[in-house]
Enzyme design. Structure first.
Site, mmCIF file in Angstrom:
data_model
loop_
_atom_site.group_PDB
_atom_site.id
_atom_site.type_symbol
_atom_site.label_atom_id
_atom_site.label_comp_id
_atom_site.label_asym_id
_atom_site.label_seq_id
_atom_site.Cartn_x
_atom_site.Cartn_y
_atom_site.Cartn_z
ATOM 1 N N PHE A 281 12.758 -56.027 -10.627
ATOM 2 C CA PHE A 281 12.958 -57.320 -11.286
ATOM 3 C C PHE A 281 11.597 -57.846 -11.747
ATOM 4 O O PHE A 281 10.645 -57.916 -10.975
ATOM 5 C CB PHE A 281 13.606 -58.307 -10.317
ATOM 6 N N GLU B 250 -0.740 -55.184 -4.741
ATOM 7 C CA GLU B 250 -0.195 -54.189 -5.664
ATOM 8 C C GLU B 250 -1.238 -53.156 -6.104
ATOM 9 O O GLU B 250 -1.025 -52.424 -7.061
ATOM 10 C CB GLU B 250 0.397 -54.890 -6.877
ATOM 11 N N HIS C 285 2.191 -56.912 -13.798
ATOM 12 C CA HIS C 285 0.872 -56.562 -13.269
ATOM 13 C C HIS C 285 -0.184 -56.885 -14.325
ATOM 14 O O HIS C 285 0.098 -56.878 -15.524
ATOM 15 C CB HIS C 285 0.769 -55.061 -12.934
ATOM 16 N N ASN D 66 10.959 -45.979 -17.473
ATOM 17 C CA ASN D 66 11.094 -46.471 -16.104
ATOM 18 C C ASN D 66 10.121 -47.615 -15.830
ATOM 19 O O ASN D 66 10.045 -48.114 -14.714
ATOM 20 C CB ASN D 66 10.872 -45.336 -15.098
ATOM 21 N N CYS E 192 -0.512 -46.924 -15.678
ATOM 22 C CA CYS E 192 0.232 -46.940 -14.416
ATOM 23 C C CYS E 192 0.152 -45.595 -13.695
ATOM 24 O O CYS E 192 0.222 -45.524 -12.476
ATOM 25 C CB CYS E 192 1.702 -47.273 -14.675
#
Length: 446
Positions: free
Chosen positions: A23, A174, A250, A363, A369
């Site tokens: 989410f 994170e 992020h 995704n 990432c």
């Protein structure tokens, strides 16, 4: 002494799937439940790694997590044989089951925060796995991530490993997705920038209202303490709450830095000018480039759709700073026009190379990432596990391994198949032998 920035890319796991678990991550939600191709995803990632290696970059491989996570299901009360555990979870609690099958470990920017030896008080490279408490499916990763990193950087003379922060939302961390380092050269002391979304202990401070802020100021401060960073070269910068609410989950979705360049969107940060002044003051007298992308040139929506800022900004051996961008940037008219103008502007970013990483993009993760950046000098690089560094031989070996073990197509319903669990474990057991990692997975340690 030579110094390098090594990019360790996450190897896509054999159970790569689209569960739409995140989410706040627009791309992840948009592709929920679609069939995936684990084989195509892994081979795409390997091609990107090999391409950077061929450009002269130091490139490494980081192993995926083992999924489905049977131990997590047993902790939650599912019992019997492994096949029975899978069946019970899939039928009684499908949302939990999808979470323990998550493919998210491929995004190794979230694996840990890394501080190079030039920045730390004891002159060692420091690693702290991210606790990823904001998402249940990602909170299952830290212990295995820590074991993998320790197996890759296992010489205590050069490397120091920390336990992940407490598993509580007040210390939501994170990893490198919210951490940027600016420096003159990779071996020189730099400015470490920690980007946070909210203050955990002060609810009066600004915070997003639609989507969660996953990184707290308090977590970032704790990492800086653990790594022995000097306050004179550390900056804590709040992400703009309004931009988080537009799907920027992020910082690496709205900004990227490399050496003396910070490339960011106009709406990326709160209190932008004061914080840029602080970075400039702590960076010193050397040239520093702030490249701000105006909203009028690229909207936040286009930046998120194309992952313009979830690009890798690298400096190859020829010295020409290069953006490694997903092909979605080329396909988006506004973004492609901006990038053409950027390269033609005679600024510090001189090239853009486009890569097809659609299995990852669908995704919710782009090139940035997929990699964890580790700045190392030549002695530290020699002390790291050499079997995890890309080479012609490793590229060929891993391609053979993927072709042998991975399925061409995988539907979400197939994740309950006990045969898939066994296939995955067989593949990962062989991978740990290829990369010389030892027993890093729970199923190997049982």
């Amino acid at each position: 002494m030579q110094h390098f920035e090594v990019n360790y890319d996450g190897l896509v796991g054999p159970t790569h799937n689209y569960a739409g678990l995140s989410f706040g991550n627009v791309a992840s939600l948009a592709n929920a439940k679609a069939s995936s191709s684990p084989k195509e995803a892994a081979l795409q990632g390997l091609r990107k790694m090999k391409s950077l290696h061929d450009m002269g970059m130091k490139q490494g491989v980081l192993a995926p997590q083992a999924r489905p996570d049977i131990d997590a299901l047993r902790r939650l009360g599912f019992s019997g044989s492994e096949g029975e555990v899978l069946h019970q979870a899939a039928t009684q609690a499908p949302a939990i089951f999808q979470a323990v099958c998550s493919a998210s470990s491929m995004w190794t920017a979230n694996a840990a925060t890394v501080s190079p030896s030039a920045d730390t008080d004891n002159g060692k490279v420091h690693f702290t796995p991210a606790n990823l408490t904001n998402k249940f499916h990602r909170s299952l990763e830290p212990q295995t991530s820590g074991r993998i990193l320790q197996a890759m950087f296992n010489n205590s003379r050069y490397f120091e490993h920390h336990q992940h922060l407490p598993d509580n939302e007040h210390f939501g961390d994170e990893g490198a997705a919210n951490h940027t380092r600016l420096c003159r050269e990779y071996g020189h002391a730099g400015v470490e920038i920690f980007v946070f979304g909210r203050h955990a202990f002060d609810s009066s401070k600004p915070a997003p209202t639609r989507y969660p802020a996953r990184q707290t100021l308090e977590a970032s401060q704790a990492i800086a303490r653990l790594h022995g960073l000097d306050s004179d070269t550390t900056v804590f910068l709040q992400q703009n709450p309004a931009v988080i609410d537009q799907g920027v989950f992020h910082n690496d979705v709205i900004a990227v830095g490399n050496q003396n360049v910070l490339f960011y969107h106009q709406q990326a940060f709160a209190d932008t000018q004061n914080k840029l002044d602080e970075i400039k003051q702590k960076f010193g007298d050397s040239p520093l480039h702030f490249i701000e992308v105006a909203t009028d040139d690229v909207s936040v929506e286009d930046a998120v759709k194309s992952y313009l800022f979830n690009t890798q900004l690298i400096t190859p051996p020829d010295g020409k700073m290069t953006l490694i961008a997903p092909t979605e940037c080329q396909e988006n008219p506004a973004v492609n026009t901006y990038l053409e103008q950027l390269v033609a502007s005679d600024g510090p970013i001189q090239r853009v190379n486009f890569f097809d990483v659609k299995q990852s993009m669908r995704n919710g993760g782009g090139p940035a990432c997929l990699r964890l950046r580790v700045a190392l000098n030549d002695e530290e690089l020699a002390a790291a596990n050499p079997n995890c560094l890309m080479s012609e031989a490793l590229f060929a070996r891993l391609n053979q391994w993927v072709e042998k073990h991975y399925r061409d197509r995988l539907a979400v319903d197939e994740l309950r198949d006990p045969a898939l669990l066994e296939e995955s474990r067989t593949a990962l057991d062989e991978l740990t032998q290829i990369l010389k990692l030892g027993s890093v997975y729970a199923f190997q340690r049982a």
